[in-house]
Design a protein around this motif. Structure first.
Motif, PDB file in Angstrom:
ATOM      1  N   THR A 134     -10.316  -6.627   1.360  1.00 59.52           N
ATOM      2  CA  THR A 134     -10.374  -5.288   1.961  1.00 59.52           C
ATOM      3  C   THR A 134      -9.603  -4.239   1.180  1.00 59.52           C
ATOM      4  N   SER A 135      -8.613  -4.642   0.392  1.00 55.99           N
ATOM      5  CA  SER A 135      -7.893  -3.672  -0.436  1.00 55.99           C
ATOM      6  C   SER A 135      -8.830  -3.029  -1.448  1.00 55.99           C
ATOM      7  N   GLN A 150     -12.446  -1.199   0.756  1.00 53.69           N
ATOM      8  CA  GLN A 150     -12.292   0.117   1.387  1.00 53.69           C
ATOM      9  C   GLN A 150     -12.621   1.266   0.447  1.00 53.69           C
ATOM     10  N   HIS A 199     -15.145   6.601   7.040  1.00 55.57           N
ATOM     11  CA  HIS A 199     -13.751   6.236   7.281  1.00 55.57           C
ATOM     12  C   HIS A 199     -13.299   6.860   8.602  1.00 55.57           C
ATOM     13  N   GLU A 221      -8.446   4.747  16.903  1.00 59.01           N
ATOM     14  CA  GLU A 221      -9.013   3.463  16.507  1.00 59.01           C
ATOM     15  C   GLU A 221     -10.155   3.030  17.423  1.00 59.01           C
ATOM     16  N   THR A 255     -10.063   5.889  10.302  1.00 58.66           N
ATOM     17  CA  THR A 255      -8.612   6.078  10.223  1.00 58.66           C
ATOM     18  C   THR A 255      -8.160   5.511   8.885  1.00 58.66           C
ATOM     19  N   ASP A 256      -6.845   5.537   8.652  1.00 59.87           N
ATOM     20  CA  ASP A 256      -6.343   4.957   7.406  1.00 59.87           C
ATOM     21  C   ASP A 256      -6.388   3.438   7.432  1.00 59.87           C
ATOM     22  N   ARG A 257      -6.839   2.869   8.568  1.00 59.81           N
ATOM     23  CA  ARG A 257      -6.925   1.407   8.701  1.00 59.81           C
ATOM     24  C   ARG A 257      -8.331   0.904   8.985  1.00 59.81           C
ATOM     25  N   ILE A 312     -11.406  -3.539   8.754  1.00 59.60           N
ATOM     26  CA  ILE A 312     -10.046  -3.054   8.616  1.00 59.60           C
ATOM     27  C   ILE A 312      -9.758  -2.814   7.138  1.00 59.60           C
ATOM     28  N   LYS A 313      -8.668  -2.096   6.875  1.00 59.86           N
ATOM     29  CA  LYS A 313      -8.178  -1.902   5.515  1.00 59.86           C
ATOM     30  C   LYS A 313      -6.800  -2.553   5.430  1.00 59.86           C
ATOM     31  N   VAL A 314      -6.688  -3.572   4.624  1.00 52.23           N
ATOM     32  CA  VAL A 314      -5.406  -4.249   4.438  1.00 52.23           C
ATOM     33  C   VAL A 314      -4.933  -3.950   3.019  1.00 52.23           C
TER      34      VAL A 314
END
Length: 270
Positions: free
Chosen positions: A91-92, A95, A27, A163, A29-31, A83-85
């Motif tokens: 992606t939810s 992740q 991981h 990022e 970042t948080d995204r 990405i994390k959406v």
């Protein structure tokens, strides 16, 4: 995970169509996150192509999206950058995967971001935003890229410096790569930029091309259809804007069936 661990995990994996095993997750970042998984022995692909990957949905049906393969064609495993959406159908959930988890992979690679879709040239531009760096992560680690081009220029823009970490780490490791390190020497130009957080290079890829700032900063001449080739991977709007810039410079869009001066990827995740 070791090879033995992967084999054991495969044996324990529930029967799924085209199931592979996650071997590592990072991981950034948080995204943003990246993961690696086992590779089907039968899978053959060209660096820069994408495949369908995903997880089983709550309805018992596979939930799949197109993902560029970030690992080179010679790698024994497959790597993906995502990405994390929060509300994204795939992606939810994706992740939260862990090493040893099963993941569905449909081994039918396709895509236009391949060297075969470009006419011979001297300079190769890789133009990306966000996770659009993924197919270039594959191509940058492919010896053929460095054998075909005298210079490779990577422009990668994100909102914040963190990022850029995935791409920066990959770029910085290339000179020490035992397979292509010597081929890369003196050929690579890297131009990372941010649009929100202050950094050494600010601005969108489009702005830095139109203002010719990138040419001045790197000490290279503007785009020339006789020598320059380009690959583009980002949002739909980004791709559209970059296409206009490239065509204004005289470059034409190519494809597997009709190679030309630039190519654009049209596959996206949620």
């Amino acid at each position: 995970m070791s090879l033995d661990d992967v084999l054991q995990a495969k044996k324990a994996t529930p029967t799924l169509p085209d199931a592979q095993v996650v071997t590592s997750v990072t991981h950034y970042t948080d995204r943003l996150f990246a993961f690696r998984c086992s590779r089907p022995q039968s899978l053959r692909f060209r660096s820069g192509e994408f495949v369908m990957i995903g997880l089983m949905g709550d309805n018992g049906k596979p939930l799949l999206r197109a993902y560029s393969i970030a690992s080179p064609s010679w790698d024994e495993e497959l790597e993906f950058y995502s990405i994390k959406v929060p509300d994204g159908p795939l992606t939810s959930r994706l992740q939260h995967i862990q090493p040893g988890d099963p993941i569905i992979l449909r081994p039918k690679p396709v895509g236009t971001l391949v060297l075969d879709a470009l006419l011979p040239g001297k300079r190769l531009w890789m133009l990306a935003t966000g996770t659009g760096i993924a197919p270039f992560a594959s191509l940058l680690r492919d010896p053929e890229t460095w054998e075909k081009y005298q210079q490779v220029i990577v422009m990668h823009t994100c909102r914040e410096a963190a990022e850029l970490t995935y791409g920066r780490n990959l770029i910085e490791a290339l000179p020490e790569d035992p397979l292509i390190g010597e081929l890369v020497e003196g050929k690579l130009l890297y131009y990372p930029a941010t649009t929100r957080e202050p950094s050494a290079n600010m601005g969108r890829v489009t702005d830095n091309l139109l203002s010719e700032k990138v040419f001045a900063d790197l000490g290279i001449p503007p785009l020339d259809p006789e020598t320059d080739r380009a690959m583009v991977c980002g949002s739909l709007d980004f791709n559209k804007d970059i296409k206009a810039i490239l065509e204004e410079a005289g470059l034409r869009e190519g494809a597997n069936s009709a190679p030309a001066e630039y190519v654009v990827e049209k596959a996206f995740v949620d």
